[in-house]
Design a protein around this motif. Structure first.
Motif, mmCIF file in Angstrom:
data_model
loop_
_atom_site.group_PDB
_atom_site.id
_atom_site.type_symbol
_atom_site.label_atom_id
_atom_site.label_comp_id
_atom_site.label_asym_id
_atom_site.label_seq_id
_atom_site.Cartn_x
_atom_site.Cartn_y
_atom_site.Cartn_z
ATOM 1 N N HIS A 130 0.840 -1.196 0.000
ATOM 2 C CA HIS A 130 0.000 0.000 0.000
ATOM 3 C C HIS A 130 0.879 1.251 0.000
ATOM 4 N N VAL A 131 0.261 2.361 -0.402
ATOM 5 C CA VAL A 131 0.959 3.643 -0.415
ATOM 6 C C VAL A 131 -0.071 4.749 -0.254
ATOM 7 N N ILE A 132 0.313 5.842 0.383
ATOM 8 C CA ILE A 132 -0.522 7.042 0.437
ATOM 9 C C ILE A 132 -0.005 8.001 -0.619
ATOM 10 N N ARG A 133 -0.894 8.399 -1.502
ATOM 11 C CA ARG A 133 -0.504 9.284 -2.604
ATOM 12 C C ARG A 133 -1.039 10.687 -2.351
ATOM 13 N N PRO A 134 -0.174 11.702 -2.335
ATOM 14 C CA PRO A 134 -0.641 13.085 -2.137
ATOM 15 C C PRO A 134 -1.239 13.641 -3.422
ATOM 16 N N ASP A 135 -2.534 13.352 -3.648
ATOM 17 C CA ASP A 135 -3.165 13.698 -4.923
ATOM 18 C C ASP A 135 -3.074 15.177 -5.257
ATOM 19 N N ASP A 136 -3.106 16.029 -4.239
ATOM 20 C CA ASP A 136 -3.111 17.459 -4.539
ATOM 21 C C ASP A 136 -1.780 17.932 -5.102
ATOM 22 N N ASP A 137 -0.743 17.084 -5.028
ATOM 23 C CA ASP A 137 0.554 17.469 -5.566
ATOM 24 C C ASP A 137 0.704 17.163 -7.053
#
Length: 237
Positions: A130-137
């Protein structure tokens, strides 16, 4: 290939590339029908090795375990599951026990830290990638679904084949546009979609997967991606 499970989303993000913000309520697509349609194109799924399971918001979908139970036995390299990171579903433990090392969870940066931590903790417990993706970037502007009358300046890299209901589309954005009634399927060219019961569906999927196939089509004028405005990072509209 993207596999659409639901058009329900608990967020209504402006500028959603898949137009989910335009659904008033959305719907859950029938799990047995999704599996039956995936089975019809199983040789292609296993040939191209990668599946993405998406919504709407995937963790709203009540039969996600059933879908993953089918996918885990496919001869593929990876199944990516996308979630916005705002929901901790009541079936999460059962889901983790169902998944194997083919699955990779991509958590959007939208959710609060408590929910995201709970998700990461249980995926870590069960050794689920799993990974957390900083979508706003990495926001890319797609614009509203209107005729932008703007020339494309590069080939679009967003054209993922998308299985939704009884069709495969060359682009997920237009799968939603058809479903929403924003564009009539009659206005799309034959190289933009395939009916699931087409006798030549496997051959046509191969054609869609050819690099030379990815060209701009008549419906691309309803999207800013691939234009100067689309390439420039914005905060959506």
């Amino acid at each position: 290939m993207d596999v659409i499970l639901t058009t329900k989303c608990n967020l209504k993000c402006g500028g959603c590339c898949y137009l989910f913000n335009k659904y008033k309520d959305g719907e859950f697509l029938d799990a047995d029908k999704i599996i039956a349609n995936m089975n019809k194109i199983k040789p292609s799924l296993e040939k191209y090795r990668t599946i993405s399971v998406i919504g709407g918001e995937t963790f709203l979908y009540p039969d996600l375990v059933k879908i993953c139970d089918y996918i885990k036995d496919l001869d593929i390299d990876q199944c990516a599951i996308f979630t916005n990171g705002t929901i901790y579903p009541n079936y999460i433990e059962e889901l983790c026990k169902t998944m194997n090392n083919k699955f990779h969870i991509i958590i959007g940066g939208y959710g609060n830290e408590t929910v995201k931590k709970k998700l990461c903790d249980i995926f870590t417990k069960y050794n689920i990638s799993h990974v957390i993706r900083p979508d706003d970037d990495d926001w890319i502007e797609h614009g509203d679904f209107i005729d932008h009358k703007e020339p494309k300046i590069k080939f679009c890299d967003f054209r993922y084949l998308t299985l939704m209901k009884d069709r495969i589309y060359a682009c997920g954005r237009f799968a939603q546009a058809v479903n929403l009634g924003l564009i009539d399927i009659k206005h799309m060219t034959q190289d933009e979609y395939i009916d699931i019961n087409d006798k030549d569906i496997l051959m046509k999927i191969d054609k869609m997967m050819e690099e030379s196939y990815y060209k701009f089509t008549s419906t691309c004028k309803y999207c800013l991606r691939g234009t100067k405005r689309g390439i420039n990072r914005t905060q959506g509209s």
